[in-house]
Design a protein around this motif. Structure first.
Motif, PDB file in Angstrom:
ATOM      1  N   ALA A  65      42.544  38.103  53.513  1.00 29.29           N
ATOM      2  CA  ALA A  65      42.034  36.739  53.643  1.00 29.29           C
ATOM      3  C   ALA A  65      42.294  35.910  52.386  1.00 29.29           C
ATOM      4  N   VAL A  66      42.567  36.584  51.261  1.00 37.16           N
ATOM      5  CA  VAL A  66      42.814  35.862  50.014  1.00 37.16           C
ATOM      6  C   VAL A  66      44.191  36.181  49.435  1.00 37.16           C
ATOM      7  N   ARG A  67      45.066  36.764  50.240  1.00 38.44           N
ATOM      8  CA  ARG A  67      46.424  37.070  49.785  1.00 38.44           C
ATOM      9  C   ARG A  67      47.415  36.273  50.601  1.00 38.44           C
ATOM     10  N   GLY A  68      48.509  35.948  49.979  1.00 38.29           N
ATOM     11  CA  GLY A  68      49.584  35.257  50.675  1.00 38.29           C
ATOM     12  C   GLY A  68      49.317  33.769  50.835  1.00 38.29           C
ATOM     13  N   GLY A  69      50.365  33.032  51.062  1.00 39.52           N
ATOM     14  CA  GLY A  69      50.269  31.600  51.288  1.00 39.52           C
ATOM     15  C   GLY A  69      49.632  30.865  50.130  1.00 39.52           C
TER      16      GLY A  69
END
Length: 194
Positions: free
Chosen positions: A53-57
């Motif tokens: 939920a807090v990784r990527g993008g």
């Protein structure tokens, strides 16, 4: 979806008595429909999550930038956290909460669990900028469907902490929380689809 502060302040949460000196920053509804006994399942899924939920993008980029700034300015250095710069909220708990379930620590973020009841879970973190609480409350809607409400409570560390909170508020409210909550909702629905 962001909720009115009264969705948190008007409820008889135990955290009100334990942390009256923390300011309420935000209240959000999580897309996690369930039954009256599902808070424990949500807490364990949230705490044991893989951090997706807090990784990527853009959210991943913002978290990486925050950790880098923390490294550069020493916000996350040893001695800045719970038990060092600030006392744990656990030290304030009345005996029924202190002797009750604590709940799990969050694997992907530096949150340590404080207490858990049937309808409430509190975890804390501290660094050079703030002492923060994440409060997850489990509440029914008019149709009797339960959903989580996530509230962020903070005690800024001096003027630097207040400035930090003011600077990140627009990013937190328009980018980080909405995307993070959508990811939590997708993960919550996975067992139902399986």
């Amino acid at each position: 979806m962001r909720l009115a502060d009264t969705e948190f302040t008007s409820r008889p949460w135990r955290v009100h008595d334990v942390a009256p000196d923390f300011a309420l920053e935000d209240v959000w509804e999580l897309p996690t429909p369930g039954g009256p006994d599902d808070l424990d399942r949500l807490v364990h899924a949230f705490a044991g999550g893989d951090g997706s939920a807090v990784r990527g993008g853009i959210v991943g980029f913002l978290f990486a930038a925050r950790w880098k700034l923390g490294e550069l300015f020493g916000w996350d250095a040893p001695g800045k956290g719970v038990g060092d710069r600030v006392h744990s909220l656990r030290e304030r708990l009345p005996s029924d909460l202190a002797d009750g379930p604590r709940g799990p620590d969050v694997a992907s973020l530096p949150f340590t669990s404080v207490f858990q009841t049937h309808d409430e879970w509190v975890a804390e973190l501290a660094n050079g900028t703030v002492h923060a609480l994440m409060h997850i409350g489990w509440v029914p809607d008019e149709a009797g469907v339960y959903r989580a409400q996530m509230s962020a409570l903070v005690r800024p560390n001096g003027w630097g902490g207040r400035l930090y909170m003011a600077l990140i508020a627009p990013l937190r409210r328009t980018i980080v929380y909405p995307r993070m909550l959508r990811a939590i909702g997708r993960r919550w629905q996975e067992p139902a689809r399986a």
